[in-house]
Each structure stands twice: as C-alpha cells, then as structure tokens.
Design an enzyme around this catalytic site. Structure first.
Site, PDB file in Angstrom:
ATOM      1  N   CYS A  82       1.148   0.872   2.550  1.00  0.00           N
ATOM      2  CA  CYS A  82       0.429   2.020   2.047  1.00  0.00           C
ATOM      3  C   CYS A  82       1.150   2.934   2.829  1.00  0.00           C
ATOM      4  O   CYS A  82       2.001   2.557   3.768  1.00  0.00           O
ATOM      5  CB  CYS A  82      -1.196   2.447   2.499  1.00  0.00           C
ATOM      6  SG  CYS A  82      -1.449   2.229   4.337  1.00  0.00           S
ATOM      7  N   HIS A 131       6.486   5.114   4.006  1.00  0.00           N
ATOM      8  CA  HIS A 131       5.842   4.176   3.610  1.00  0.00           C
ATOM      9  C   HIS A 131       5.970   2.693   4.320  1.00  0.00           C
ATOM     10  O   HIS A 131       7.213   2.479   4.514  1.00  0.00           O
ATOM     11  CB  HIS A 131       6.218   3.856   2.132  1.00  0.00           C
ATOM     12  CG  HIS A 131       5.276   2.784   1.270  1.00  0.00           C
ATOM     13  ND1 HIS A 131       4.239   3.137   0.629  1.00  0.00           N
ATOM     14  CD2 HIS A 131       5.744   1.604   1.404  1.00  0.00           C
ATOM     15  CE1 HIS A 131       3.914   2.050   0.276  1.00  0.00           C
ATOM     16  NE2 HIS A 131       4.573   0.948   0.475  1.00  0.00           N
ATOM     17  N   CYS A 132       4.670   2.355   4.811  1.00  0.00           N
ATOM     18  CA  CYS A 132       4.798   1.067   5.596  1.00  0.00           C
ATOM     19  C   CYS A 132       4.636   0.022   5.002  1.00  0.00           C
ATOM     20  O   CYS A 132       3.629  -0.380   4.292  1.00  0.00           O
ATOM     21  CB  CYS A 132       3.864   1.335   6.615  1.00  0.00           C
ATOM     22  SG  CYS A 132       3.743  -0.217   7.909  1.00  0.00           S
ATOM     23  N   MET A 133       5.768  -1.052   4.846  1.00  0.00           N
ATOM     24  CA  MET A 133       5.281  -2.309   4.181  1.00  0.00           C
ATOM     25  C   MET A 133       4.605  -3.373   4.607  1.00  0.00           C
ATOM     26  O   MET A 133       3.854  -4.186   4.071  1.00  0.00           O
ATOM     27  CB  MET A 133       6.685  -2.937   3.744  1.00  0.00           C
ATOM     28  CG  MET A 133       7.577  -3.155   4.924  1.00  0.00           C
ATOM     29  SD  MET A 133       9.204  -3.938   4.712  1.00  0.00           S
ATOM     30  CE  MET A 133      10.154  -4.085   6.116  1.00  0.00           C
TER      31      MET A 133
END
Length: 275
Positions: free
Chosen positions: A125, A119-121
């Site tokens: 998403c 999960h990429c902050m």
C-alpha cells in the site's frame, strides 16, 4: 482513521515481497528466541526471560504498526472535497475528482493518496498522510530488532556455526538462498537467517535515516530536492507526521495522537505560517 476495505496486494511484486515479510518475521523470531538465545542463557532463566520479554515487545510493535499501515486508508476516497480548483490543487482524470496539494495518484493502488510519500511493496500500500506515523515507527522497531539480533548472531555464527574459509563456504554466504535450495542443511539455514537479519539492519537503518530527514524538513519523497513551503520548524514538522503525542506514539499504535493538519487544507497551514 479510515479503514481500507481491500487490503490484498494488487500486483505480483507486492504479493511476493509482503508475503515474504509475513513469513520471515515469525521464522526469525523463533530462530532468535529458541535457537540463538538459549546458547547464551539457560531457557526460562531470569536473563533469558528478560531478553525474551524485550524481543517479544519489539515484535509486537513491529507487527501492530505493520497492521496499522496496511489497514489505514490514506486515500481521497470518502473525503469531502471541493468541486472547484484552488491554488496548487489539480484534477485527477483517473479518480475523476479534484485532488489537494501534496496528493498524487498511485498507479498500483489506483487512487490518489493524501500527502503521498511512496508506494511500499513491503506493505502493498501507499505511505501517506495518515499512516506515515506507523511506517516510521515500524522501520524504527525493525532497526532495533535487527541490531539487537545481529549482536547475538555474530557471536552465534562464530561459536556455533561450522565454517571453513573455502570457495564453497564463501559461495554459501554470498548466495545463501540459492545454496539453501541446493543444500538444505541446518547450518546453511542458520547462515541464511543471520544474513537476512544483518542486511535488514542495514536497509532499515538507511531507510529510517532517509525518512527522518524528510520529516524534519517537512517534505515527502517526491519533494526531497525542494525547499518545503510547509516547513514550520522541526518540532511542528514532527507533529505533522507523528501527532501532538509524538513522544508517546513509539509505545503503541493505539495511542491517539492528533495530527496538526487534515491532509487536505494545506493552504490553512501556509496562512498560519505567514502569521
């Protein structure tokens, strides 16, 4: 490509980090193009225009791939999935659906992601099967941009930013953001932006190295300490992430490049490998 309907951040951390990224990118672009670059080349001269076009092209690729990451829905929503559990498949009690191999449920996105990497902050998403390509190219152009800018920034800070070797000056460099709020000066703003670019180069370089290594071994982040069952050789592993037009996708996110798997039927890949 399936389009995400709800693209907004789902937690405060994501909202802050993604919001910061969307604010800092145009600010840094303006700083590099209209503050730093004119110190070396007369504005709108041939050499200035040359670097301006390169810088704008890099920014275009950063922004377009970033938007592609966010807009691409790489979850199991809307996918035609079987109702029976095949080997390596599992049942997700939260999604109330079977999930294929290499998919995993994200507690932030509240859904299972196909070939979930992480999960990429920065994008709010998950990075998974269909947007992995855009993520890699986004990080690649971030590295190019920050290295390009850092070359001129180092000379800029040496020649045009006032600095003395006192404890106060060292504190301003170590804590640039805190000092910026206490002492809102042009000099401190320049130091803050230059350090943001410098640290961005280091971070994006390490991130790109890490993910290229994973791609070449055909593993995702949570598989990184295992030997992949889906390793078909470096070229095929690249095509699995970047598609059959892997040598062109670096030019634009709008270039169609068909992936060699659908992200669901990994058993077919295994059978092809056995042959």
């Amino acid at each position: 490509m399936n389009i995400r309907i709800n693209i907004f951040p789902k937690c405060i951390r994501d909202a802050f980090v993604t919001g910061f990224l969307f604010v800092i990118m145009p600010v840094v672009y303006y700083f590099e193009m209209f503050v730093v670059l004119p110190k070396y080349y007369k504005q709108w001269s041939a050499w200035y225009n040359f670097h301006f076009v390169i810088g704008t092209t890099i920014l275009f690729n950063i922004c377009s791939n970033l938007i592609a990451i966010i807009m691409c829905d790489t979850s199991i929503k809307g996918r035609v999935l079987p109702t029976d559990l095949k080997p390596d498949w599992r049942f997700c009690s939260v999604c109330e659906s079977v999930a294929p191999p290499r998919s995993w449920h994200c507690e932030v996105c509240k859904v299972c992601i196909l070939k979930r990497d992480h999960h990429c902050m920065f994008t709010s998403c998950c990075i998974g099967f269909e947007n992995h390509r855009y993520f890699l190219i986004f990080v690649f152009y971030m590295l190019i941009a920050t290295l390009y800018a850092s070359y001129y920034n180092m000379k800029f800070i040496k020649n045009f930013v006032t600095f003395d070797f006192s404890w106060t000056s060292i504190f301003k460099i170590v804590f640039p953001l805190a000092t910026l709020f206490m002492e809102w000066t042009q000099n401190q703003l320049f130091i803050f932006l230059i350090l943001i670019v410098f640290f961005g180069a280091g971070f994006s370089g390490a991130l790109l190295y890490f993910h290229i290594d994973l791609m070449l071994r055909s593993v995702v982040t949570y598989e990184r300490n295992t030997v992949s069952k889906y390793d078909k050789g470096k070229l095929e592993n690249i095509k699995l992430v970047l598609g059959d037009k892997w040598y062109l996708v670096w030019l634009s996110p709008w270039i169609k490049s068909k992936l060699t798997c659908d992200g669901i039927n990994w058993d077919k890949m295994l059978s092809l490998k056995e042959k």
